[in-house]
Design a protein around this motif. Structure first.
Motif, PDB file in Angstrom:
ATOM      1  N   THR A  92       0.840  -1.203   0.000  1.00  0.00           N
ATOM      2  CA  THR A  92       0.000   0.000   0.000  1.00  0.00           C
ATOM      3  C   THR A  92       0.874   1.252   0.000  1.00  0.00           C
ATOM      4  O   THR A  92       0.622   2.221  -0.723  1.00  0.00           O
ATOM      5  CB  THR A  92      -0.926   0.017   1.230  1.00  0.00           C
ATOM      6  N   LEU A 122       1.252   4.709  -2.511  1.00  0.00           N
ATOM      7  CA  LEU A 122       1.110   6.066  -1.995  1.00  0.00           C
ATOM      8  C   LEU A 122       2.361   6.902  -2.268  1.00  0.00           C
ATOM      9  O   LEU A 122       2.261   8.090  -2.617  1.00  0.00           O
ATOM     10  CB  LEU A 122       0.821   6.014  -0.489  1.00  0.00           C
ATOM     11  N   LEU A 154       2.361   7.877  -5.957  1.00  0.00           N
ATOM     12  CA  LEU A 154       1.391   8.940  -6.216  1.00  0.00           C
ATOM     13  C   LEU A 154       1.894  10.279  -5.673  1.00  0.00           C
ATOM     14  O   LEU A 154       1.682  11.328  -6.289  1.00  0.00           O
ATOM     15  CB  LEU A 154       0.043   8.585  -5.585  1.00  0.00           C
ATOM     16  N   ALA A 155       2.570  10.249  -4.504  1.00  0.00           N
ATOM     17  CA  ALA A 155       3.127  11.478  -3.925  1.00  0.00           C
ATOM     18  C   ALA A 155       4.157  12.103  -4.860  1.00  0.00           C
ATOM     19  O   ALA A 155       4.240  13.328  -4.987  1.00  0.00           O
ATOM     20  CB  ALA A 155       3.752  11.187  -2.565  1.00  0.00           C
ATOM     21  N   ALA A 168       2.500  14.285  -7.479  1.00  0.00           N
ATOM     22  CA  ALA A 168       1.674  15.414  -7.059  1.00  0.00           C
ATOM     23  C   ALA A 168       2.306  16.729  -7.507  1.00  0.00           C
ATOM     24  O   ALA A 168       3.513  16.937  -7.354  1.00  0.00           O
ATOM     25  CB  ALA A 168       1.494  15.405  -5.544  1.00  0.00           C
ATOM     26  N   PHE A 176      -0.144  16.761  -2.663  1.00  0.00           N
ATOM     27  CA  PHE A 176       0.899  15.931  -2.061  1.00  0.00           C
ATOM     28  C   PHE A 176       0.544  15.495  -0.640  1.00  0.00           C
ATOM     29  O   PHE A 176       0.753  14.337  -0.257  1.00  0.00           O
ATOM     30  CB  PHE A 176       2.214  16.724  -2.047  1.00  0.00           C
ATOM     31  N   TYR A 192      -1.353  12.180   0.385  1.00  0.00           N
ATOM     32  CA  TYR A 192      -0.595  10.961   0.132  1.00  0.00           C
ATOM     33  C   TYR A 192       0.444  10.710   1.226  1.00  0.00           C
ATOM     34  O   TYR A 192       0.599   9.583   1.704  1.00  0.00           O
ATOM     35  CB  TYR A 192       0.105  11.033  -1.232  1.00  0.00           C
ATOM     36  N   MET A 252      -1.424   9.637   4.481  1.00  0.00           N
ATOM     37  CA  MET A 252      -1.850   8.232   4.440  1.00  0.00           C
ATOM     38  C   MET A 252      -0.633   7.307   4.494  1.00  0.00           C
ATOM     39  O   MET A 252      -0.691   6.235   5.118  1.00  0.00           O
ATOM     40  CB  MET A 252      -2.684   7.976   3.178  1.00  0.00           C
ATOM     41  N   TYR A 253       0.468   7.738   3.863  1.00  0.00           N
ATOM     42  CA  TYR A 253       1.656   6.887   3.878  1.00  0.00           C
ATOM     43  C   TYR A 253       2.198   6.712   5.289  1.00  0.00           C
ATOM     44  O   TYR A 253       2.531   5.590   5.702  1.00  0.00           O
ATOM     45  CB  TYR A 253       2.759   7.445   2.977  1.00  0.00           C
TER      46      TYR A 253
END
Length: 416
Positions: free
Chosen positions: A80, A84, A87-88, A91, A97, A100, A103-104
């Protein structure tokens, strides 16, 4: 422990801290230079570590300890996390940013406890065996910093690649985790209480006046610690230091060396002097940063970085030993969880909010800052904490037994 299991655990530790060191050290520089954020936004980004530290006990206490094998949860969390981090890296601004990275950190911080749990369950004598495994984690952090410096990503403005490098390592560890030795949950009767999850059963330690002073000092010293985590790399880059992330890895080298020396110092100095020296090192480090530069006082920058071993090991590792010594057999784990929640949760949260605002308040022209004044502020905070601690802390406890001193060599710490 068989050589095969030892290799797997060592590789697990290496990747665990390589992932963190690959992006966390240069995060402040990336945000300021690439996403053009404010210092307050940088502080908010580092604050996500505190959020993760607060949430971590719930994931461990409610899920890992009761329902699923630790190595499987570790794998899912790192897979997971890989998504993340990737994806960050894509951003385009801070508003995209931040979710992500938040959540990371929520999924990453619990993995620090999980890798320890997986390791301990495979060991006959953790006090003797764990240090040789855990040191690979520090090596992973060092290699990450050296790699960033060698590739010159800071000067080239390519720090977005650090998140992609970390994402690749996270995906690798996620898949590799499913090959780790089985670590099934410990069956516990009844539902988990809030006190068990957050380590609050150890709150009775605060009835000890000396431990209360230590506890409050631990929370307070994490405020200046936040300045180091969040803004050392941007500061070094502004001074013109080449391969700053690689040079910062000297702090982890120092950390390893002083970790090995802790048992010797512990016997000779005792708890109070060890803790005081650790806090004094914070004061000296920030004074070096305040008066150091990229020219004639370059040595001050290097000295401030190398002091990391004393700053961290003498205070935090000694504090964990002190906590372990005072806690009863039934509450040792809870006590460690309690102090971690207070420092990396509460203390770092306050520090992250404060440091960003101070950096913003001392911005000069363009993207430059008045680092001399900025660094004197955490130096002053650390000096006040040191003075209060020395005046009020009374080390009246029995001598630390040999097995607790051995714990210093095996202690698992959150890296920076």
């Amino acid at each position: 422990m068989t050589p095969a299991i030892r290799f797997k655990l060592s590789l697990m530790m290496f990747l665990e801290f390589f992932i963190w060191g690959a992006w966390f050290v240069t995060l402040g520089t990336y945000l300021l230079q690439n996403l053009h954020t404010t210092g307050t936004q940088v502080g908010s980004a580092f604050l996500t570590q505190s959020v993760g530290a607060i949430v971590a006990p719930f994931i461990i206490g409610l899920i890992a300890d009761r329902y699923f094998s630790a190595q499987k949860i570790l794998g899912v969390l790192h897979l997971t996390g890989a998504v993340l981090l990737w994806l960050a890296s894509r951003a385009g601004d801070f508003s995209a940013f931040y979710p992500y990275v938040l959540m990371y950190m929520i999924v990453y911080m619990p993995t620090l406890a999980l890798v320890n749990s997986i390791s301990f369950r495979q060991m006959q004598n953790p006090q003797k065996e764990f240090a040789n495994i855990r040191v690979l984690g520090t090596l992973g952090w060092i290699i990450a910093g050296i790699t960033i410096g060698w590739l010159n990503w800071e000067q080239r403005g390519n720090l977005g690649l650090t998140f992609q490098m970390a994402a690749g390592a996270s995906a690798l560890l996620g898949v590799f985790s499913f090959t780790l030795p089985p670590t099934p949950p410990i069956k516990k009767a009844g539902p988990a209480t809030m006190g068990e999850i957050m380590g609050l059963e150890a709150i009775g330690l605060l009835k000890n006046r000396s431990y209360l002073i230590f506890f409050l000092s631990s929370v307070a010293i994490c405020i200046p610690l936040s300045f180091y985590y969040g803004f050392t790399n941007p500061f070094l880059n502004e001074t013109g230091m080449k391969s700053a992330a690689g040079v910062q890895s000297l702090g982890q080298v120092s950390e390893v060396l002083f970790m090995l020396l802790i048992p010797v110092f512990f016997v000779r100095l005792g708890v109070k002097k060890m803790l005081a020296i650790g806090m004094l090192a914070w004061v000296v480090r920030y004074i070096f940063f305040a008066y150091g530069n990229g020219d004639s006082a370059y040595w001050m920058l290097i000295a401030g970085i190398v002091l990391h071993g004393i700053c961290y090991d003498f205070f935090f590792v000694t504090g964990q030993i002190y906590t372990d010594n005072l806690a009863g057999e039934q509450s040792k784990s809870a006590a460690q969880g309690f102090i971690t929640l207070a420092t990396y949760g509460v203390g770092m949260l306050i520090g992250s909010l404060l440091s960003g605002q101070i950096v913003d308040a001392h911005k000069t022209t363009g993207d430059l800052h008045d680092w001399h004044t900025i660094w004197l502020i955490p130096a002053g905070i650390a000096a006040v904490v040191l003075a209060v601690f020395v005046l009020l802390f009374k080390d009246q406890n029995a001598p630390v037994p040999a097995e607790v001193i051995d714990y210093a060599e095996a202690n698992a710490r959150l890296e920076v």
